[in-house]
Write a protein that holds these residues in place. Structure first.
Motif, PDB file in Angstrom:
ATOM      1  N   THR A   1     -10.249  -2.674  -3.641  1.00 33.73           N
ATOM      2  CA  THR A   1      -9.547  -1.609  -4.340  1.00 33.73           C
ATOM      3  C   THR A   1     -10.547  -1.470  -5.540  1.00 33.73           C
ATOM      4  OG1 THR A   1      -7.973  -2.577  -5.571  1.00 33.73           O
ATOM      5  CG2 THR A   1      -7.712  -0.945  -2.945  1.00 33.73           C
ATOM      6  N   THR A   2     -10.561  -0.036  -5.982  1.00 34.31           N
ATOM      7  CA  THR A   2     -10.842  -0.805  -8.054  1.00 34.31           C
ATOM      8  C   THR A   2      -9.715  -1.027  -8.785  1.00 34.31           C
ATOM      9  OG1 THR A   2      -9.579   1.336  -8.352  1.00 34.31           O
ATOM     10  CG2 THR A   2     -11.924   1.877  -7.766  1.00 34.31           C
TER      11      THR A   2
ATOM     12  N   ARG B   1       0.744  -1.017  -0.416  1.00 34.14           N
ATOM     13  CA  ARG B   1       0.236  -0.042  -0.155  1.00 34.14           C
ATOM     14  C   ARG B   1       0.750   1.316   0.149  1.00 34.14           C
ATOM     15  NH1 ARG B   1      -4.672  -1.306   4.719  1.00 34.14           N
ATOM     16  NH2 ARG B   1      -1.770  -0.594   6.074  1.00 34.14           N
ATOM     17  N   PRO B   2       0.269   2.190  -0.270  1.00 31.94           N
ATOM     18  CA  PRO B   2       0.966   3.745  -0.605  1.00 31.94           C
ATOM     19  C   PRO B   2       1.189   4.062   0.745  1.00 31.94           C
ATOM     20  CG  PRO B   2      -0.208   3.815  -1.587  1.00 31.94           C
ATOM     21  CD  PRO B   2      -0.851   1.845  -1.460  1.00 31.94           C
TER      22      PRO B   2
ATOM     23  N   ALA C   1       8.679 -12.207  -4.605  1.00 30.71           N
ATOM     24  CA  ALA C   1       9.914 -11.471  -5.375  1.00 30.71           C
ATOM     25  C   ALA C   1       9.850  -9.826  -4.956  1.00 30.71           C
ATOM     26  CB  ALA C   1      10.162 -11.863  -7.162  1.00 30.71           C
ATOM     27  N   ALA C   2      10.372  -9.543  -5.452  1.00 23.84           N
ATOM     28  CA  ALA C   2      10.459  -7.587  -5.527  1.00 23.84           C
ATOM     29  C   ALA C   2      10.197  -6.644  -6.635  1.00 23.84           C
ATOM     30  CB  ALA C   2      11.179  -6.525  -4.084  1.00 23.84           C
ATOM     31  N   ALA C   3       9.244  -5.115  -6.272  1.00 25.82           N
ATOM     32  CA  ALA C   3       9.467  -4.216  -7.903  1.00 25.82           C
ATOM     33  C   ALA C   3       9.588  -3.182  -7.186  1.00 25.82           C
ATOM     34  CB  ALA C   3       9.097  -4.509  -8.547  1.00 25.82           C
ATOM     35  N   VAL C   4      10.638  -2.178  -7.118  1.00 26.25           N
ATOM     36  CA  VAL C   4      10.995  -1.099  -6.370  1.00 26.25           C
ATOM     37  C   VAL C   4      10.303  -0.037  -8.022  1.00 26.25           C
ATOM     38  CG1 VAL C   4      12.911   0.174  -5.908  1.00 26.25           C
ATOM     39  CG2 VAL C   4      13.006  -1.846  -5.152  1.00 26.25           C
ATOM     40  N   LEU C   5       9.677   0.720  -7.650  1.00 26.76           N
ATOM     41  CA  LEU C   5       9.245   1.994  -8.980  1.00 26.76           C
ATOM     42  C   LEU C   5       9.049   3.731  -8.039  1.00 26.76           C
ATOM     43  CD1 LEU C   5       5.261   1.698  -9.474  1.00 26.76           C
ATOM     44  CD2 LEU C   5       6.229  -0.218  -8.054  1.00 26.76           C
ATOM     45  N   SER C   6       9.016   3.891  -9.435  1.00 26.99           N
ATOM     46  CA  SER C   6       9.243   5.269  -9.158  1.00 26.99           C
ATOM     47  C   SER C   6       7.464   6.032  -8.963  1.00 26.99           C
ATOM     48  CB  SER C   6       9.974   5.880  -9.594  1.00 26.99           C
ATOM     49  OG  SER C   6       9.637   6.046 -11.093  1.00 26.99           O
ATOM     50  N   GLY C   7       6.557   4.765  -8.492  1.00 29.93           N
ATOM     51  CA  GLY C   7       5.152   5.498  -8.988  1.00 29.93           C
ATOM     52  C   GLY C   7       4.471   6.107  -7.778  1.00 29.93           C
ATOM     53  N   ASN C   8       3.131   5.289  -8.304  1.00 32.37           N
ATOM     54  CA  ASN C   8       1.853   6.482  -6.533  1.00 32.37           C
ATOM     55  C   ASN C   8       1.180   5.167  -6.462  1.00 32.37           C
ATOM     56  OD1 ASN C   8      -0.416   6.039  -8.572  1.00 32.37           O
ATOM     57  ND2 ASN C   8       0.847   7.986  -9.435  1.00 32.37           N
ATOM     58  N   ARG C   9       1.513   4.011  -7.067  1.00 33.87           N
ATOM     59  CA  ARG C   9       0.114   2.633  -6.831  1.00 33.87           C
ATOM     60  C   ARG C   9       1.479   1.326  -6.593  1.00 33.87           C
ATOM     61  NH1 ARG C   9      -4.929   4.502  -8.197  1.00 33.87           N
ATOM     62  NH2 ARG C   9      -4.983   6.177  -6.787  1.00 33.87           N
ATOM     63  N   ASN C  10       0.748   0.393  -5.316  1.00 33.99           N
ATOM     64  CA  ASN C  10       1.783  -0.815  -5.061  1.00 33.99           C
ATOM     65  C   ASN C  10       1.008  -1.865  -4.958  1.00 33.99           C
ATOM     66  OD1 ASN C  10       2.043   0.620  -2.927  1.00 33.99           O
ATOM     67  ND2 ASN C  10       3.345   0.022  -2.475  1.00 33.99           N
ATOM     68  N   PHE C  11      -0.522  -1.260  -5.079  1.00 30.80           N
ATOM     69  CA  PHE C  11      -1.698  -2.901  -4.253  1.00 30.80           C
ATOM     70  C   PHE C  11      -0.949  -3.571  -4.761  1.00 30.80           C
ATOM     71  CE2 PHE C  11      -4.057   1.581  -4.656  1.00 30.80           C
ATOM     72  CZ  PHE C  11      -4.193   1.734  -3.780  1.00 30.80           C
ATOM     73  N   GLU C  12      -1.574  -4.584  -4.097  1.00 32.18           N
ATOM     74  CA  GLU C  12      -0.756  -6.494  -4.834  1.00 32.18           C
ATOM     75  C   GLU C  12      -1.473  -6.558  -5.866  1.00 32.18           C
ATOM     76  OE1 GLU C  12      -0.539 -10.368  -2.364  1.00 32.18           O
ATOM     77  OE2 GLU C  12      -2.017  -9.264  -1.563  1.00 32.18           O
ATOM     78  N   GLY C  13      -0.587  -7.101  -6.992  1.00 37.07           N
ATOM     79  CA  GLY C  13      -0.792  -7.408  -8.849  1.00 37.07           C
ATOM     80  C   GLY C  13      -1.535  -6.750  -9.436  1.00 37.07           C
ATOM     81  N   ARG C  14      -0.006  -5.617  -8.619  1.00 34.64           N
ATOM     82  CA  ARG C  14      -0.544  -3.720  -9.745  1.00 34.64           C
ATOM     83  C   ARG C  14      -0.001  -4.308 -10.574  1.00 34.64           C
ATOM     84  NH1 ARG C  14      -4.048   0.993 -10.260  1.00 34.64           N
ATOM     85  NH2 ARG C  14      -2.242   2.737 -10.928  1.00 34.64           N
TER      86      ARG C  14
END
Length: 1001
Positions: A783-784, A482-483, A635-648
């Motif tokens: 979430t949506t 979650r963000p 496994a991990a993802a690191v991103l400069s985004g705004n959403r990190n909901f599971e499965g997204r």
């Protein structure tokens, strides 16, 4: 003065009105102006303003007005041929209108405050409605964001759609906002991206067909306000770590989306007042910030503040520029396009005071993650947040936009930064002309809507207050699911191990101790490789949140440069990518000489669009994917985004962390999130020595120096001059020039939706629910992303089966987002998220449910269709924050098409609740302290919701009784929040309401 009703010279007005009505007959009985003149609701001095606005919507007049250059910085998007055609069409009508209005004596209700704005050197900028001229001390204390609502209400006041009483409600905001009063709002423009834009254009095309079938005027289905649609959601990271990635990914983008793109290009010609920005141009919110944002409109010599609603929740990014903007559902946006005022609850405003300055090494991303956590804790859902204080001077415009961008993550409608000198400097930097900037400053100063921190500040009224000393912000990331779950960088290693230990949840993966150190060895293109829990497999510099900010983008380049010089390299099996929000980013990365270092670390540019942030991360290498799946690696993802909901982000990355672009590079170099940057080395340099985080992290002075020398105004001008030319692939798309769309029943991208089938002119009236089954029983924070079809189409899903049956190969499935124009695909993809948790399945995770009558376990779509075939209603039970996340109209359209009649939840996200209403679904809230569990509801009951048969017997927020076949009965709060929403429900939805009213009036 207080605004109150005024008397009028009735005889004169009646005589004038009769004469005016008579002169309209030559325009035809169906003209907008003729209709307005005949309306008994428009009386007295209000009629003139209403008549003029109605005439402005007359097609020929609108075409003429819109033929002028759309933006203050001088770009004309329309071709000379179409411009000449519009003028030829409109001129006779305008001429007749000018002759007719010469005798008119009717005036605006606010004539007394409509005044001229002089230019300093002589002449005038235009005319405007002066808020200081109201001479009301309450106005002086209003938050700046509320003043924008006030100006709009005054300017649009016709005592019909917007009344003097509405104006008074806003002026008296201090007393009315706690009472949840309803006001109308007319935004200046609408912003779309292609994922949400395609269904919007599909709905408009469908409404035209319905209008045609009901014998109405097709020209009424046209946007009445400027509509900008930026195609940015379709590009995927199919090719990465390759110098040709941009072109390769664009080729695939056009191959997959040619039909969608052709449809949007058709829409840009079939509908007036609509601009489509072609693919490959940038991310919608960055284009809006750098180019589309007007700040102040000058339309036909009338000045007024820019305001915008968009079908993407991160439309709020424009709030950093002092433009009021927020996300709405696609269906709300369509109604706004067609001239309907938005009905909204007058919001409370949280005053957020900033002081101090950021410490060395702290980024704007660290700041926004801190602000998000603070505001989330404070509770700001449905409110505006307005930032102020001396700390504002320490934030660049890009920093402000980063904070404003994440308003949906902290739950606010807006995170607003009033215009000040920093804003004006940014406008000049991004290529707006000196004259335009002078007009903006003069207008805002004259209307007391400009903040000058060199002058004493008057205290403003706010609903509540927060404060932050910027020097208290520390480096951090957010995740893993979650963000708003912020983790200070110094605590990351401890937090990660806690997540491994914790039970499955937002902060837990429940990995047994004995396998936490498991190593999965594999071969990556002949090279030995291994993965452990927490290893990074995706590192993406992506998203509008950060790619619009030169300090963090150039900071990432400096990290890459230092790493290259020390001999560090990112492991080749990590999928790295860089997706800038506009071509300007490429220009300043090249100007600075830092792009080559990013390339060396695998961060080649992959395209200009949202990419990984919205799940368009593309496939992982098969060897990596197999190693994760076969060994159950977190496994991990690191991103400069705004959403990190599971499965997204990606189906195979269970841990997803939001971080600044420099931190994305740092974690890519480390190869794992299981690291303490203060104590453990990132890697070993070419000299054999350990390299630590502090060795590659740039100082604030280094970043400021490279920003100053590399970010230049000509970059913005050249980028946005070129954007108007499109690209060869877009320009070569051939589309018909027809008013009605020729639907192809075989198309799997664009399909005529069934919303208006069998529609009549009589509204169906309210509906209750009788003996409904529970389709799904959810807990909190659905979430949506869980509800709406998003990301890739799973090979075993109902949507995949549908496509395969129609001859679509699996490799051509594309994403759900790309198929939002096809209701048959989208209804099958609703509730199809592989991480969805449905209590009916007793702990099993996945997109299935129990068909209650038979006890069979089916896909959600198959169960819904079985209920529909049997004529049985369904409902959804849910916990708190139902529908949080992106503003997706399909999160409401999909359940409606599946037959869902009501959702009963502990609480709703603002936009999603509105969307449910817009699609005719009943939103109900459990009473405080109650939910399905406390009431003993299992979801195996049958539910009856009694509602009055007449809409006049319903009222916003009333109590509604729900009974079950097991004998339980409980009260819920109806979440129809306004009278207008009840009208939508009466008609079966917002689009049906708008269509019937366009035909009637």
């Amino acid at each position: 003065m207080r605004i109150c009703s005024s008397s009028s010279s009735s005889a004169l007005l009646r005589a004038s009105r009769v004469r005016f009505s008579t002169t309209l007959t030559s325009l035809g009985p169906s003209s907008a102006l003729s209709r307005a003149s005949a309306s008994p609701s428009l009386s007295g001095t209000s009629f003139w303003s209403a008549s003029f606005r109605s005439f402005s919507s007359f097609p020929a007049f609108r075409s003429l007005r819109c033929s002028a250059p759309r933006w203050s910085h001088g770009v004309d998007w329309r071709s000379p041929v179409s411009l000449r055609a519009q003028i030829r069409t409109a001129a006779p009508v305008i001429e007749r209108f000018q002759r007719r209005i010469a005798t008119m004596a009717l005036e605006s209700p606010f004539k007394g405050i409509f005044t001229t704005l002089p230019k300093p050197g002589g002449g005038e900028f235009g005319k405007f409605y002066s808020l200081p001229a109201l001479n009301d001390p309450r106005v002086d204390k209003l938050p700046y964001s509320i003043k924008i609502l006030l100006e709009s209400a005054i300017r649009n006041c016709d005592n019909f759609q917007v009344t003097k009483n509405d104006v008074e409600k806003i002026i008296d905001w201090e007393n009315t906002s706690p009472k949840q009063v309803e006001i109308p709002f007319k935004p200046a423009r609408v912003l779309l991206q292609d994922f949400t834009g395609v269904p919007a254009v599909v709905d408009l095309a469908c409404m035209r067909d319905a209008m045609n079938n009901l014998g109405g005027d097709l020209n009424k289905i046209n946007p009445l306000v400027p509509v900008d649609l930026v195609i940015d959601h379709s590009v995927q990271v199919d090719v990465a770590r390759n110098e040709n990635a941009v072109q390769a990914n664009m080729d695939l983008e056009f191959k997959r989306n040619r039909e969608r793109f052709a449809f949007l290009k058709w829409g840009s010609t079939a509908f007036q007042n609509m601009l489509v920005v072609p693919p490959g141009s940038g991310i919608v919110h960055q284009v809006n910030l750098e180019y589309l944002g007007r700040v102040v409109f000058n339309t036909d010599g009338v000045l007024y503040p820019d305001s915008v609603v968009g079908t993407d929740s991160h439309t709020t990014m424009i709030d950093g520029l002092g433009v009021a903007g927020w996300g709405v559902g696609g269906i709300e946006a369509e109604a706004t396009m067609l001239g309907q005022p938005m009905s909204m609850v007058l919001p409370g405003v949280v005053g957020f005071k900033l002081s101090g300055k950021l410490c060395n090494g702290v980024t704007a991303t660290d700041l926004v993650l801190t602000v998000t956590q603070m505001l989330r804790k404070h509770g700001v859902v449905g409110k505006f947040v307005e930032f102020y204080g001396q700390g504002m001077g320490e934030l660049s415009l890009a920093d402000r936009a980063t904070i404003a961008n994440m308003s949906p993550e902290y739950g606010a409608t807006m995170g607003f930064f009033p215009v000040d000198h920093v804003t004006l400097q940014y406008l000049k930097l991004t290529g707006r002309s000196d004259e335009t900037v002078a007009m903006i400053e003069s207008y805002l100063r004259a209307n007391n809507m400009f903040v000058d921190y060199s002058e004493p500040q008057q205290d403003r009224l706010y609903s509540s207050y927060l404060a932050l000393d910027l020097s208290d912000v520390e480096p951090c990331i957010s995740g893993p699911k979650r963000p708003h779950d912020r983790v200070p960088l110094k605590d990351m290693k401890v937090d990660w191990h806690a997540c491994l230990d914790n039970k499955v949840g937002f902060k837990g993966f429940a990995i047994p101790k004995e396998v936490q150190e498991k190593v999965a060895k594999f071969s990556f293109h002949g090279q030995p490789a291994e993965l452990k829990h927490g290893n990074v497999v995706i590192a993406a510099i992506t998203s509008c949140t950060n790619t619009s900010n030169p300090s963090v983008m150039l900071g990432a380049g400096l990290v890459a440069k230092k790493a290259c010089e020390l001999g560090l390299e990112v492991k080749p099996w990590i999928k790295t990518s860089l997706a800038p929000g506009s071509g300007v980013v490429t220009k300043y990365l090249q100007q600075s000489g830092l792009q080559k270092y990013l390339n060396q670390q695998g961060f080649q540019i992959v395209g200009y669009g949202c990419t990984t942030c919205i799940g368009n991360s593309g496939d992982l290498d098969e060897s990596v994917a197999s190693a994760i799946a076969d060994n159950d690696i977190v496994a991990a993802a690191v991103l400069s985004g705004n959403r990190n909901f599971e499965g997204r982000v990606h189906p195979l990355t269970r841990a997803n962390y939001l971080a600044s672009p420099p931190l994305v590079v740092a974690y890519a170099l480390a190869g794992t999130v299981d690291i303490d940057f203060d104590k453990e080395p990132i890697g070993t340099g070419s000299d054999g020595k350990s390299v630590y985080f502090k060795d590659i992290w740039p100082s604030n002075e280094e970043i400021a120096e490279v920003v100053q020398s590399s970010v230049l105004p000509d970059m913005f001008k050249s980028t946005y001059n070129a954007i108007t030319k499109g690209n060869p692939m877009w320009n070569n798309l051939s589309v018909p020039s027809t008013s009605l769309y020729a639907w192809d029943p075989k198309s799997t991208y664009i399909h005529e939706p069934p919303y208006f089938k069998g529609i009549t002119m009589d509204p169906p009236g309210p509906h209750g629910v009788k003996d409904a089954y529970c389709l799904l029983n959810f807990g909190d924070s659905i979430t949506t992303d869980h509800i709406s079809p998003a990301g890739s189409i799973h090979k075993d899903s109902p949507a995949a089966k549908f496509l395969l049956e129609r001859g679509v190969d699996r490799k051509d499935f594309n994403s759900y987002g790309s198929r939002r124009g096809n209701d048959e695909v989208m209804s099958r993809g609703t509730f199809a998220n592989i991480r969805i948790v449905n209590k009916l399945l007793k702990g099993e995770v996945g997109p299935k449910t129990v068909h209650i009558p038979t006890g069979e376990k089916l896909s959600v779509f198959d169960a819904a269709m079985r209920y529909k075939a049997a004529g049985q209603d369904t409902i959804v039970l849910a916990g708190a924050e139902y529908g949080s996340g992106s503003s997706r109209d399909w999160a409401a359209k999909g359940p409606m098409l599946q037959g869902v009649k009501a959702v009963i939840a502990k609480s709703f996200e603002r936009i999603h609740r509105s969307n449910l209403v817009g699609m005719g679904i009943i939103p109900l809230c459990f009473k405080p302290g109650e939910d399905a569990d406390t009431l003993g509801l299992t979801g195996h009951e049958r539910y009856t919701i009694d509602l009055p048969r007449k809409v006049s017997d319903l009222r916003p927020g009333q109590d509604v009784t729900v009974t079950t076949d097991s004998g339980k009965s409980f009260a819920c709060t109806s979440r129809f929040d306004t009278e207008v929403e009840l009208a939508y429900f009466d008609h079966g939805g917002i689009l049906h309401y708008v269509l019937r009213n366009l035909i009637k009036h």
